[in-house]
Design a protein around this motif. Structure first.
Motif, PDB file in Angstrom:
ATOM      1  N   GLU A  74     106.434  29.640  -3.831  1.00  0.00           N
ATOM      2  CA  GLU A  74     107.148  28.470  -3.312  1.00  0.00           C
ATOM      3  C   GLU A  74     106.471  27.179  -3.762  1.00  0.00           C
ATOM      4  O   GLU A  74     107.133  26.225  -4.177  1.00  0.00           O
ATOM      5  CB  GLU A  74     107.201  28.532  -1.790  1.00  0.00           C
ATOM      6  CG  GLU A  74     107.997  27.399  -1.167  1.00  0.00           C
ATOM      7  CD  GLU A  74     108.069  27.497   0.350  1.00  0.00           C
ATOM      8  OE1 GLU A  74     108.331  26.456   0.972  1.00  0.00           O
ATOM      9  OE2 GLU A  74     107.884  28.586   0.915  1.00  0.00           O
ATOM     10  N   ALA A  75     105.151  27.150  -3.707  1.00  0.00           N
ATOM     11  CA  ALA A  75     104.407  25.960  -4.141  1.00  0.00           C
ATOM     12  C   ALA A  75     104.686  25.671  -5.610  1.00  0.00           C
ATOM     13  O   ALA A  75     104.954  24.523  -5.992  1.00  0.00           O
ATOM     14  CB  ALA A  75     102.911  26.151  -3.901  1.00  0.00           C
ATOM     15  N   MET A  76     104.656  26.704  -6.429  1.00  0.00           N
ATOM     16  CA  MET A  76     104.904  26.509  -7.858  1.00  0.00           C
ATOM     17  C   MET A  76     106.339  26.049  -8.111  1.00  0.00           C
ATOM     18  O   MET A  76     106.572  25.208  -8.973  1.00  0.00           O
ATOM     19  CB  MET A  76     104.593  27.787  -8.622  1.00  0.00           C
ATOM     20  CG  MET A  76     103.120  28.085  -8.650  1.00  0.00           C
ATOM     21  SD  MET A  76     102.807  29.558  -9.614  1.00  0.00           S
ATOM     22  CE  MET A  76     101.069  29.372  -9.875  1.00  0.00           C
ATOM     23  N   ALA A  77     107.282  26.586  -7.349  1.00  0.00           N
ATOM     24  CA  ALA A  77     108.681  26.172  -7.497  1.00  0.00           C
ATOM     25  C   ALA A  77     108.864  24.702  -7.124  1.00  0.00           C
ATOM     26  O   ALA A  77     109.775  24.049  -7.623  1.00  0.00           O
ATOM     27  CB  ALA A  77     109.585  27.059  -6.640  1.00  0.00           C
ATOM     28  N   MET A  78     107.982  24.196  -6.281  1.00  0.00           N
ATOM     29  CA  MET A  78     108.052  22.787  -5.866  1.00  0.00           C
ATOM     30  C   MET A  78     107.138  21.907  -6.716  1.00  0.00           C
ATOM     31  O   MET A  78     106.853  20.772  -6.362  1.00  0.00           O
ATOM     32  CB  MET A  78     107.713  22.669  -4.389  1.00  0.00           C
ATOM     33  CG  MET A  78     108.760  23.350  -3.508  1.00  0.00           C
ATOM     34  SD  MET A  78     108.515  23.042  -1.770  1.00  0.00           S
ATOM     35  CE  MET A  78     108.953  21.300  -1.677  1.00  0.00           C
ATOM     36  N   ASP A  79     106.670  22.440  -7.844  1.00  0.00           N
ATOM     37  CA  ASP A  79     105.827  21.700  -8.787  1.00  0.00           C
ATOM     38  C   ASP A  79     104.472  21.300  -8.235  1.00  0.00           C
ATOM     39  O   ASP A  79     103.893  20.285  -8.648  1.00  0.00           O
ATOM     40  CB  ASP A  79     106.560  20.473  -9.340  1.00  0.00           C
ATOM     41  CG  ASP A  79     107.762  20.862 -10.191  1.00  0.00           C
ATOM     42  OD1 ASP A  79     107.676  21.890 -10.892  1.00  0.00           O
ATOM     43  OD2 ASP A  79     108.777  20.149 -10.130  1.00  0.00           O
ATOM     44  N   VAL A  80     103.945  22.086  -7.300  1.00  0.00           N
ATOM     45  CA  VAL A  80     102.558  21.912  -6.875  1.00  0.00           C
ATOM     46  C   VAL A  80     101.712  22.591  -7.952  1.00  0.00           C
ATOM     47  O   VAL A  80     101.903  23.769  -8.234  1.00  0.00           O
ATOM     48  CB  VAL A  80     102.304  22.549  -5.491  1.00  0.00           C
ATOM     49  CG1 VAL A  80     100.825  22.474  -5.132  1.00  0.00           C
ATOM     50  CG2 VAL A  80     103.156  21.863  -4.423  1.00  0.00           C
ATOM     51  N   ASP A  81     100.832  21.852  -8.572  1.00  0.00           N
ATOM     52  CA  ASP A  81     100.002  22.395  -9.648  1.00  0.00           C
ATOM     53  C   ASP A  81      98.821  23.161  -9.065  1.00  0.00           C
ATOM     54  O   ASP A  81      98.144  22.670  -8.155  1.00  0.00           O
ATOM     55  CB  ASP A  81      99.485  21.270 -10.543  1.00  0.00           C
ATOM     56  CG  ASP A  81     100.598  20.585 -11.317  1.00  0.00           C
ATOM     57  OD1 ASP A  81     101.538  21.282 -11.749  1.00  0.00           O
ATOM     58  OD2 ASP A  81     100.517  19.353 -11.491  1.00  0.00           O
TER      59      ASP A  81
END
Length: 124
Positions: A74-81
């Protein structure tokens, strides 16, 4: 990149609950339009070994929250690096092939060198 203040988070221990909280914080920032990035330092790198699990997964999933692997996705899908300590990878006896896909290896110096003057820094 957003003009909003960026959130930079360092996870400094191999504690799944702290990493989970750091991910939730990064996701919340991203939901508000604020860029976010996480750096897993030292032994914390082991938290990104696939398959990803932690002791709190069952309890969280029982109440409808995602497990750690789903929260990372989910974090990656929200562009959290997500960045992981190169030395930490070695400390955990891992290679880049053992890591969650899309995680980037970095050093603490490079992570901090990329910090902007107005970044907010949190350490978990």
């Amino acid at each position: 990149m957003s003009d909003m203040q960026r959130l930079s988070i360092i996870v400094a221990s191999r504690d799944g609950a702290r990493f989970y909280a750091a991910l939730e914080t990064g996701i919340a920032a991203a939901a508000l339009g604020r860029p976010a990035r996480l750096f897993l330092q030292g032994e914390a790198a082991a938290l990104l070994r696939t398959p990803v699990t932690f002791a709190g997964d069952s309890a969280r999933e029982a109440v409808g929250q995602p497990g750690l692997a789903a929260l990372i996705a989910e974090a990656m899908a929200m562009d959290v690096d997500l960045f992981v300590c190169q030395s930490g990878i070695a400390l955990a006896g891992m290679t880049a092939n053992d890591l969650v896909p899309q995680v980037r290896a970095a050093g603490l110096v490079s992570f901090l060198a990329d910090a902007r003057a107005d970044d907010r820094l949190l350490v978990y």
